[in-house]
Each structure stands twice: as C-alpha cells, then as structure tokens.
Write a protein that holds these residues in place. Structure first.
Motif, short mmCIF file in Angstrom:
data_model
loop_
_atom_site.label_atom_id
_atom_site.label_comp_id
_atom_site.label_asym_id
_atom_site.label_seq_id
_atom_site.Cartn_x
_atom_site.Cartn_y
_atom_site.Cartn_z
N ALA A 1 8.12 -0.63 -3.40
CA ALA A 1 9.49 -0.82 -2.90
C ALA A 1 9.85 -2.29 -2.75
O ALA A 1 10.94 -2.72 -3.15
CB ALA A 1 9.66 -0.09 -1.58
N PHE A 2 8.94 -3.07 -2.17
CA PHE A 2 9.28 -4.48 -1.92
C PHE A 2 9.35 -5.29 -3.22
O PHE A 2 10.13 -6.22 -3.33
CB PHE A 2 8.29 -5.11 -0.93
N TYR A 3 8.52 -4.93 -4.21
CA TYR A 3 8.60 -5.65 -5.49
C TYR A 3 9.96 -5.43 -6.14
O TYR A 3 10.55 -6.35 -6.69
CB TYR A 3 7.48 -5.19 -6.43
N ARG A 4 10.45 -4.18 -6.10
CA ARG A 4 11.76 -3.90 -6.69
C ARG A 4 12.84 -4.71 -5.98
O ARG A 4 13.72 -5.30 -6.62
CB ARG A 4 12.09 -2.41 -6.58
N ARG A 5 12.77 -4.76 -4.65
CA ARG A 5 13.80 -5.48 -3.90
C ARG A 5 13.70 -6.99 -4.11
O ARG A 5 14.71 -7.69 -4.21
CB ARG A 5 13.70 -5.15 -2.41
N ILE A 6 12.47 -7.50 -4.16
CA ILE A 6 12.30 -8.96 -4.29
C ILE A 6 12.69 -9.40 -5.71
O ILE A 6 13.49 -10.32 -5.90
CB ILE A 6 10.85 -9.39 -3.96
N ILE A 7 12.12 -8.73 -6.71
CA ILE A 7 12.38 -9.15 -8.09
C ILE A 7 13.84 -8.86 -8.46
O ILE A 7 14.50 -9.66 -9.12
CB ILE A 7 11.39 -8.46 -9.06
N GLY A 8 14.33 -7.72 -7.97
CA GLY A 8 15.72 -7.35 -8.28
C GLY A 8 16.74 -8.23 -7.56
O GLY A 8 17.86 -8.40 -8.04
N GLY A 9 16.36 -8.80 -6.42
CA GLY A 9 17.35 -9.50 -5.61
C GLY A 9 17.21 -11.01 -5.57
O GLY A 9 18.00 -11.70 -4.92
N CYS A 10 16.22 -11.57 -6.26
CA CYS A 10 15.90 -13.00 -6.05
C CYS A 10 16.78 -13.95 -6.85
O CYS A 10 16.88 -15.13 -6.52
CB CYS A 10 14.43 -13.29 -6.36
N ARG A 11 17.42 -13.44 -7.91
CA ARG A 11 18.07 -14.35 -8.88
C ARG A 11 19.02 -15.35 -8.21
O ARG A 11 18.99 -16.54 -8.49
CB ARG A 11 18.79 -13.56 -9.95
N GLN A 12 19.85 -14.87 -7.28
CA GLN A 12 20.84 -15.77 -6.69
C GLN A 12 20.23 -16.78 -5.71
O GLN A 12 20.88 -17.73 -5.30
CB GLN A 12 21.96 -14.99 -6.00
N PHE A 13 18.96 -16.56 -5.36
CA PHE A 13 18.30 -17.49 -4.42
C PHE A 13 17.36 -18.45 -5.14
O PHE A 13 16.69 -19.26 -4.52
CB PHE A 13 17.52 -16.70 -3.36
N PRO B 1 -0.74 -4.44 11.52
CA PRO B 1 0.64 -3.94 11.58
C PRO B 1 0.99 -3.11 10.36
O PRO B 1 0.88 -3.58 9.23
CB PRO B 1 1.49 -5.22 11.64
N ARG B 2 1.40 -1.89 10.60
CA ARG B 2 1.77 -0.96 9.52
C ARG B 2 2.87 -1.57 8.66
O ARG B 2 2.89 -1.42 7.45
CB ARG B 2 2.22 0.33 10.21
N MET B 3 3.81 -2.28 9.31
CA MET B 3 4.94 -2.83 8.54
C MET B 3 4.51 -3.93 7.58
O MET B 3 5.26 -4.30 6.68
CB MET B 3 6.05 -3.33 9.47
N ALA B 4 3.29 -4.45 7.75
CA ALA B 4 2.79 -5.45 6.80
C ALA B 4 2.06 -4.81 5.63
O ALA B 4 1.70 -5.49 4.67
CB ALA B 4 1.86 -6.42 7.53
N LEU B 5 1.82 -3.51 5.73
CA LEU B 5 1.01 -2.81 4.72
C LEU B 5 1.81 -1.83 3.89
O LEU B 5 1.57 -1.68 2.70
CB LEU B 5 -0.11 -2.02 5.43
N ASP B 6 2.76 -1.14 4.52
CA ASP B 6 3.37 0.05 3.93
C ASP B 6 4.43 -0.31 2.89
O ASP B 6 5.52 -0.76 3.24
CB ASP B 6 3.98 0.90 5.06
N GLY B 7 4.09 -0.06 1.63
CA GLY B 7 5.03 -0.35 0.53
C GLY B 7 5.83 0.86 0.10
O GLY B 7 6.26 0.93 -1.04
N SER B 8 5.94 1.83 1.02
CA SER B 8 6.63 3.11 0.80
C SER B 8 5.89 3.98 -0.21
O SER B 8 4.78 3.66 -0.60
CB SER B 8 8.11 2.91 0.45
N THR C 1 -6.17 6.48 4.43
CA THR C 1 -7.54 6.47 3.91
C THR C 1 -8.23 5.12 4.14
O THR C 1 -9.40 4.95 3.80
CB THR C 1 -7.55 6.73 2.38
N LEU C 2 -7.52 4.14 4.70
CA LEU C 2 -8.11 2.80 4.89
C LEU C 2 -9.05 2.79 6.09
O LEU C 2 -9.04 3.69 6.92
CB LEU C 2 -7.00 1.76 5.07
N ILE D 1 0.87 -1.19 0.00
CA ILE D 1 0.00 0.00 0.00
C ILE D 1 0.91 1.24 0.00
O ILE D 1 1.79 1.35 0.85
CB ILE D 1 -0.89 0.02 1.26
N PRO D 2 0.68 2.19 -0.93
CA PRO D 2 1.46 3.44 -0.87
C PRO D 2 1.24 4.12 0.48
O PRO D 2 0.11 4.18 0.98
CB PRO D 2 0.87 4.28 -2.01
#
Ligand code: GLN
Length: 299
Positions: A236-248, A224-231, A214-215, A207-208
């Motif tokens: 943000a998390f999609y960039r980190r996950i997709i960008g960082g997953c290759r070696q795993f 928990p805010r930390m489960a919702l807040d995507g910056s 507004t929710l 969630i932006p």
C-alpha cells in the motif's frame, strides 16, 4: 529466595540471568544477559572481564544494581526487545535512541542508506525521508552524506520526538539546521511552500497484515504495528509513495525504497506504471532483494 542473596560475583549474576532467559527459549541468552548486566552495573566489557570473579561488596548500590539487572532480565524473558530495554540501537556506526514508538533500526536498512550514499553522496542535493521513525535514515544521511537540505516526516508524533532527539544528539550545531521534521501522513506532512526534492528515501511499513501474526513476539507484540503493517498485500505505501511523489520531486529525481525479500517484481511494476526509468532492485549483504530504486525522467 536466598539464591539471590548468595550471588556474590558478576559472573554468578550473569549465569543466573542467562539461565532465566534460556528457560524462556532465548537463543541469545548469554549475550542478552551480558548486555543487561553491563548496563545495570554501568560497566564496559573490559571491566566486566577483569572483575567478574571478584566478590561484589555488600553495599546498597550493589543491591540496587542487582535488582535493576533482574528486573531487566524479567522484561527480556517476557520478550521485550533488548533494544527497548536498553533504549539504544547502533545503526551506520551511530548510536540511536529507541523506544516502543519506533521501529528498531535494522541492519537491513543499512543497505538502503549505503546505496543512497554510494549514488548521491557529495552532490549537495536535497532529500526527503518519509516514515522516518527513529530518524535513523535521515540522521545518518545528514551525518554522512553532504546533503544541502533534509526533510523527515512521520505520522506518529511520538516517533518524531524520538527522531528529533536523535538529530539533536548526533548532529553537530552546523548540521542540525539542515534537517527538519514534519508530522503527517506521507506528503501531507510537508508545508505547502516546500521546495521539491532531488532524492526521496523511505523504509515504509511493508509487511502484509496477516504475516505480522507470524513474526517473533518481540516484533509482533512490542514494535509499533503502524511501522510494520503494509496492509493486505504489503504494498500500500509503495503505491502511495511512488504514485504521489512526482510533484514533490525535481525532474530526474531519484527514489530509494526498502522492500521485503519477495517484493522486487511488484516494485518494478509499480515504478514502471508510474513512468519511472532506471528501475533497479538491489540486494542486501545476505543476498536478498532489499532496495528498489528508480528515477523520474529529466523532462
Ligand atoms: N524489516 C522489518 C522487519 O522485518 C520490517 C520493516 C518495515 O515494515 N518497514 O521486521
């Protein structure tokens, strides 16, 4: 004050609870009050329907249950999510324990689990679940999916306690060993000698930040805010996950991510930028974009 004393039947207790919740604008007042009443009195629906108009005995245990019922009604009137009050939520036909440290499992996320099952069930593959929260994705895939090995991670220690408990309760002894939990920030949680995985699944925060305000209060103030807040842009998390997953991941590894209804195009781009193929955006039952999937090339 005496109003409560004169309540003599379960139906009257239900009506009073419903009125309190209606007074707070709760659209599901009847249903919520009934769930709370059944919980407080330890009844199933059949027994409630049978006994609801019978006079309740004037006993200490009944007074205690009545008090507990009204204290739960007051919590719900204060917009505490019903699932946090009851401590449970059903997901994929399984009953998960929840508390204020985990996102309450949502029906939306069943689309993600069902997609993974459709495409990966019975293949004996290994699977990584990032941001596991209550563990609802990892545990339901462990129960329903025939995976050979599942690792689930979360930054929150408190969330991992809930996820572990759900694993212990819902997996039989034979399957329990196949699921392990690691605390830490996305891939950093994994031990150094972790073997790469065949499948990655995640429902990260998306969630932006400014949209969170507004929710509904149930989500905004109690989940928990930390489960919702995507910056800022929610991605943000999609960039980190997709960008960082290759070696795993193994070559040909598949990635499945839950997304917000308006994030499909952005996800296609992030997958493409990172060299993924077979990128797809899949819809949930109400017809909204809900899952983004892509694969690494085989070589
Ligand atoms: N679907 C959730 C909601 O709308 C958000 C889940 C998430 O950010 N991962 O509240």
């Amino acid at each position: 004050m005496t109003a409560r004393k004169t309540l003599r039947t379960l139906q009257q207790l239900l009506d009073e609870g419903r009125e309190i919740l209606e007074g707070k604008g709760n659209q599901e007042a009847e249903l919520d009050a009934r769930y709370l009443l059944l919980d407080a009195f330890g009844l199933d629906l059949a027994h409630f329907l049978m006994d609801r108009n019978r006079a309740l005995p004037d006993e200490e245990s009944v007074r205690r249950k009545t008090e507990r019922y009204f204290s739960m009604v007051e919590m719900r009137a204060g917009r505490v999510p019903l699932q946090q009050i009851l401590g449970v939520q059903d997901f994929m036909g399984l009953t998960f324990r929840v508390n204020a440290h985990v996102l309450i499992p949502r029906q939306d996320t069943e689309t993600l689990v069902e997609t993974v099952l459709q495409e990966q069930k019975g293949t004996g593959k290994s699977l990584l679940d990032l941001c596991t929260g209550s563990g609802c994705i990892a545990v339901s895939l462990a129960v329903l999916g025939d995976f050979s090995r599942i690792a689930a991670t979360d930054l929150s220690r408190e969330a991992l306690k809930v996820a572990k408990k759900n694993g212990e309760r819902l997996l039989d002894k034979k399957n329990r060993g196949l699921l392990s939990f690691f605390q830490g920030d996305l891939f950093e949680a994994l031990p150094e000698d972790t073997e790469p995985f065949d499948v990655l699944v995640s429902n990260p925060p998306y969630i932006p930040s400014q949209v969170i305000e507004t929710l509904e209060p149930e989500v905004r103030d109690f989940e928990p805010r930390m489960a919702l807040d995507g910056s800022l842009d929610g991605l943000a998390f999609y960039r980190r996950i997709i960008g960082g997953c290759r070696q795993f991941l193994n070559p040909g590894g598949a990635v499945y991510l839950e997304i917000g209804y308006d994030q499909g195009e952005a996800l296609k781009e992030i997958f493409a930028e990172n060299g993924f193929i077979n990128v797809r955006i899949l819809k949930d039952a109400p017809g909204k974009d809900r899952v983004a999937a892509g694969c690494l090339p085989l070589a």
